[in-house]
Design a protein around this motif. Structure first.
Motif, short mmCIF file in Angstrom:
data_model
loop_
_atom_site.label_atom_id
_atom_site.label_comp_id
_atom_site.label_asym_id
_atom_site.label_seq_id
_atom_site.Cartn_x
_atom_site.Cartn_y
_atom_site.Cartn_z
N GLU A 10 0.84 -1.20 0.00
CA GLU A 10 0.00 0.00 0.00
C GLU A 10 0.87 1.25 0.00
O GLU A 10 0.57 2.22 -0.70
CB GLU A 10 -0.95 -0.01 1.19
CG GLU A 10 -2.06 -1.03 1.05
CD GLU A 10 -2.90 -1.21 2.30
OE1 GLU A 10 -2.62 -0.54 3.33
OE2 GLU A 10 -3.84 -2.02 2.26
N ALA A 11 1.95 1.23 0.76
CA ALA A 11 2.87 2.36 0.77
C ALA A 11 3.53 2.53 -0.60
O ALA A 11 3.64 3.65 -1.11
CB ALA A 11 3.93 2.18 1.86
N ASN A 22 8.11 13.04 0.07
CA ASN A 22 8.37 12.73 1.48
C ASN A 22 7.19 11.96 2.05
O ASN A 22 6.18 11.75 1.38
CB ASN A 22 8.67 14.01 2.27
CG ASN A 22 7.53 15.01 2.23
OD1 ASN A 22 6.36 14.64 2.12
ND2 ASN A 22 7.85 16.29 2.30
N VAL A 23 7.31 11.55 3.28
CA VAL A 23 6.29 10.71 3.91
C VAL A 23 4.94 11.42 3.92
O VAL A 23 3.90 10.81 3.64
CB VAL A 23 6.71 10.30 5.34
CG1 VAL A 23 5.59 9.54 6.05
CG2 VAL A 23 7.98 9.45 5.29
N LYS A 24 4.94 12.72 4.18
CA LYS A 24 3.68 13.49 4.22
C LYS A 24 2.96 13.42 2.87
O LYS A 24 1.75 13.21 2.81
CB LYS A 24 3.97 14.94 4.60
CG LYS A 24 2.73 15.80 4.72
CD LYS A 24 3.12 17.21 5.15
CE LYS A 24 1.91 18.08 5.36
NZ LYS A 24 1.36 18.64 4.15
N PRO A 33 -8.72 3.80 4.73
CA PRO A 33 -8.20 4.54 5.88
C PRO A 33 -6.68 4.61 5.81
O PRO A 33 -6.01 3.61 5.53
CB PRO A 33 -8.65 3.68 7.07
CG PRO A 33 -8.74 2.29 6.52
CD PRO A 33 -9.11 2.43 5.07
N ARG A 34 -6.17 5.78 6.02
CA ARG A 34 -4.72 6.00 5.96
C ARG A 34 -4.08 5.59 7.28
O ARG A 34 -4.67 5.76 8.34
CB ARG A 34 -4.43 7.47 5.70
CG ARG A 34 -4.88 7.92 4.34
CD ARG A 34 -4.51 9.38 4.12
NE ARG A 34 -4.91 9.78 2.79
CZ ARG A 34 -5.69 10.82 2.53
NH1 ARG A 34 -6.15 11.57 3.52
NH2 ARG A 34 -6.02 11.11 1.30
N THR A 39 3.56 5.32 11.44
CA THR A 39 3.53 3.96 10.87
C THR A 39 4.04 3.99 9.44
O THR A 39 4.85 3.16 9.04
CB THR A 39 2.11 3.39 10.92
OG1 THR A 39 1.68 3.36 12.29
CG2 THR A 39 2.05 2.00 10.33
N LEU A 40 3.56 4.96 8.66
CA LEU A 40 4.01 5.08 7.28
C LEU A 40 5.50 5.41 7.22
O LEU A 40 6.23 4.85 6.39
CB LEU A 40 3.20 6.13 6.52
CG LEU A 40 3.58 6.30 5.05
CD1 LEU A 40 3.45 4.99 4.28
CD2 LEU A 40 2.74 7.40 4.41
#
Length: 121
Positions: A10-11, A22-24, A33-34, A39-40
């Protein structure tokens, strides 16, 4: 190449949709649901350790980019899936979906048309 967990896949889907980011930004490109940001972020670090992502520091933030294309990933793991579960037979794979009523006659005809359209005459 190591098989990814569902969370990692999913990532990676978000990374492939985004390209470099970036992660954001990846989080914004994930379906609901994110997962929580932390966690990400942890998942992204794991993907980097596994060799799926590369990173570079820009200011005080890391930017990540995919080191493998979605197509390469699909090819590698679909081949393994067919080998492991269908004795390397794509015919058996299609038959499974027909038996499970997951593939209609119309869809099967479309697949045949695709195959015949790509076959040299």
């Amino acid at each position: 190449m190591e098989k990814l967990t569902r969370q990692e896949e999913e990532a990676m889907q978000a990374v492939w949709r985004t390209g470099e980011g970036n992660v954001k930004v990846f989080l914004e490109n994930m379906e609901e649901p994110r997962p929580p940001y932390t966690t990400l972020a942890s998942t992204v670090k794991n993907l980097e350790k596994k060799g799926y992502l590369g990173s570079r520091l820009l200011g005080n933030a890391f930017l990540y980019k995919p080191l493998i294309t979605e197509e390469e990933y699909k090819k590698k793991f679909m081949n393994g899936f067919v080998k492991d579960y269908f004795e390397n037979s794509y015919k058996d794979l299609v038959n499974f979906f027909v038996d499970q009523k997951k593939l209609s006659a119309r869809e099967l005809r479309e697949i045949i048309e695709l195959i015949e359209g790509k076959t040299p005459n």
